[in-house]
Motif scaffolding. Sequence first.
Motif, PDB file in Angstrom:
ATOM      1  N   MET A  91       0.937  -1.604   0.126  1.00 15.92           N
ATOM      2  CA  MET A  91       0.123  -0.637  -0.285  1.00 15.92           C
ATOM      3  C   MET A  91       0.813   1.426   0.061  1.00 15.92           C
ATOM      4  N   ARG A  92       1.863   1.294   0.850  1.00 13.53           N
ATOM      5  CA  ARG A  92       2.794   2.948   0.397  1.00 13.53           C
ATOM      6  C   ARG A  92       3.826   2.179  -0.348  1.00 13.53           C
ATOM      7  N   ASP A  93       4.165   1.292  -1.097  1.00 17.96           N
ATOM      8  CA  ASP A  93       4.401   1.359  -2.228  1.00 17.96           C
ATOM      9  C   ASP A  93       3.336   2.237  -3.118  1.00 17.96           C
ATOM     10  N   LEU A  94       2.188   1.903  -3.718  1.00 18.04           N
ATOM     11  CA  LEU A  94       1.764   2.307  -4.776  1.00 18.04           C
ATOM     12  C   LEU A  94       1.666   3.635  -4.824  1.00 18.04           C
ATOM     13  N   TYR A  95       1.329   4.387  -2.955  1.00 22.85           N
ATOM     14  CA  TYR A  95       0.916   5.645  -2.720  1.00 22.85           C
ATOM     15  C   TYR A  95       1.903   6.675  -3.159  1.00 22.85           C
ATOM     16  N   ALA A  96       3.091   6.307  -2.374  1.00 17.77           N
ATOM     17  CA  ALA A  96       4.139   6.572  -2.956  1.00 17.77           C
ATOM     18  C   ALA A  96       5.004   6.635  -4.310  1.00 17.77           C
ATOM     19  N   ALA A  97       4.192   5.974  -5.649  1.00 12.50           N
ATOM     20  CA  ALA A  97       3.966   6.348  -7.044  1.00 12.50           C
ATOM     21  C   ALA A  97       3.157   7.055  -7.245  1.00 12.50           C
ATOM     22  N   GLY A  98       1.989   6.901  -6.451  1.00 14.77           N
ATOM     23  CA  GLY A  98       1.073   8.339  -7.076  1.00 14.77           C
ATOM     24  C   GLY A  98       0.172   7.633  -7.737  1.00 14.77           C
ATOM     25  N   VAL A  99      -0.357   5.989  -7.623  1.00  9.52           N
ATOM     26  CA  VAL A  99      -1.470   5.378  -7.692  1.00  9.52           C
ATOM     27  C   VAL A  99      -3.034   6.686  -7.716  1.00  9.52           C
ATOM     28  N   THR A 100      -3.575   6.182  -8.471  1.00 13.35           N
ATOM     29  CA  THR A 100      -5.274   6.694  -7.831  1.00 13.35           C
ATOM     30  C   THR A 100      -5.849   5.371  -7.121  1.00 13.35           C
ATOM     31  N   PHE A 101      -6.216   5.690  -5.909  1.00  9.73           N
ATOM     32  CA  PHE A 101      -6.814   4.309  -4.813  1.00  9.73           C
ATOM     33  C   PHE A 101      -8.333   5.685  -4.211  1.00  9.73           C
TER      34      PHE A 101
END
Length: 375
Positions: free
Chosen positions: A275-285
């Motif tokens: 989750m942190r990796d996705l958030y840090a990459a800027g993935v829309t969630f």
Amino acid sequence: MLTLRARHLFDGHELHEDRVVTVDGGRIAAVSGPGPADVDLGAATLLPGLIDCHVHLAFDASPDPVAQLDRPGLADRMRQAARQHLLAGVTTVRDLGDRDYMALDLGLGPAEGPEILAAGPPVTTSGGHCWWLGGQADGEAAVRAAVRERARKGVHVVKVMVTGGQMTEGSHPHLLQYGPAELHAAVDEAHAAGLPAAAHAHSPQGIAHALRAGFDTIEHCAFWTEHSVEPDPHTIAALADSPVVVSMTAGIVPVPGLEVPAKIRERWPKTAGVMRDLYAAGVTFVIGSDAGIAPIKPHGLLPHAVRHLVDTGFHPLDVLRAITSVAAGACRVGTRKGRIAPGFDADLLAVAGNPLSDVTALRRPLAVYRMGLKV
């Protein structure tokens, strides 16, 4: 006509101070500056009604929710589950898997439950994940026919089990259920019918396949392998560069004495890292609580899921947007849900305190309004 005043107002994008909201005919008529109001909520924060992007109203959050499907009174239990969401401030839910399309026709009025955006039985393989909900389809032609059937039934979204899952004997989250041809067919048919397509995908390969096939949301997106969790940086970067929305499965409510299987519990820290990796990459969630699948996932779970993501390192403002305006867009109701603005549905939540400084405020609802009606 009704006017409400609160010290703080989160409009779905930003936080404002001392606003008055005018409601007329179930819609928001105006948002204005300080002034008198019919209802003064004091030091509260007024927000758009929350949106949970992944629930299962047919599952009763018992130790064996699958077995309970065959008990009499399923529709009544689904109505009660919907009511639990509404009382928690969740005014819209996306039901991503029921039996016999029951979530489409529960007959709930605005004061009885949230707006339900339903997928019906998820499309799955014979004996595949959740096959017992009735959505089995094998091969490209059968998948196309299954999606067309759902469109005729009036679903709001098409759900496809790209990988297996944990609730079905003989099914495994790390294994693919469909290949590229079937996945492209499902998305093509859904989009031809004007419907978004949601992919249940746990494994790295399943996530990559769902992304390439053009699914609109990827549910879970946990990068589970057979024995561990292995996020793929290239896939995460591709997700960030795409319009796809990741529906993060977050939130639990601890149940004293309940033993969570070790193979699941041991993956939680690594899943938080994904989750942190996705958030840090800027993935829309957005957040999909998966409410109903287990005792630790009761209906009305979404405020706990918010705390989960903030504790994981997400900024509260981003999480609040994810459960309001961003979620509305992902669910294709962004022109009328997820914001406090003129013309939008008067789905409103008032909470004690300011959730930007203390997200647990979301667990302290003072009032819930659905289409302008106080629950």
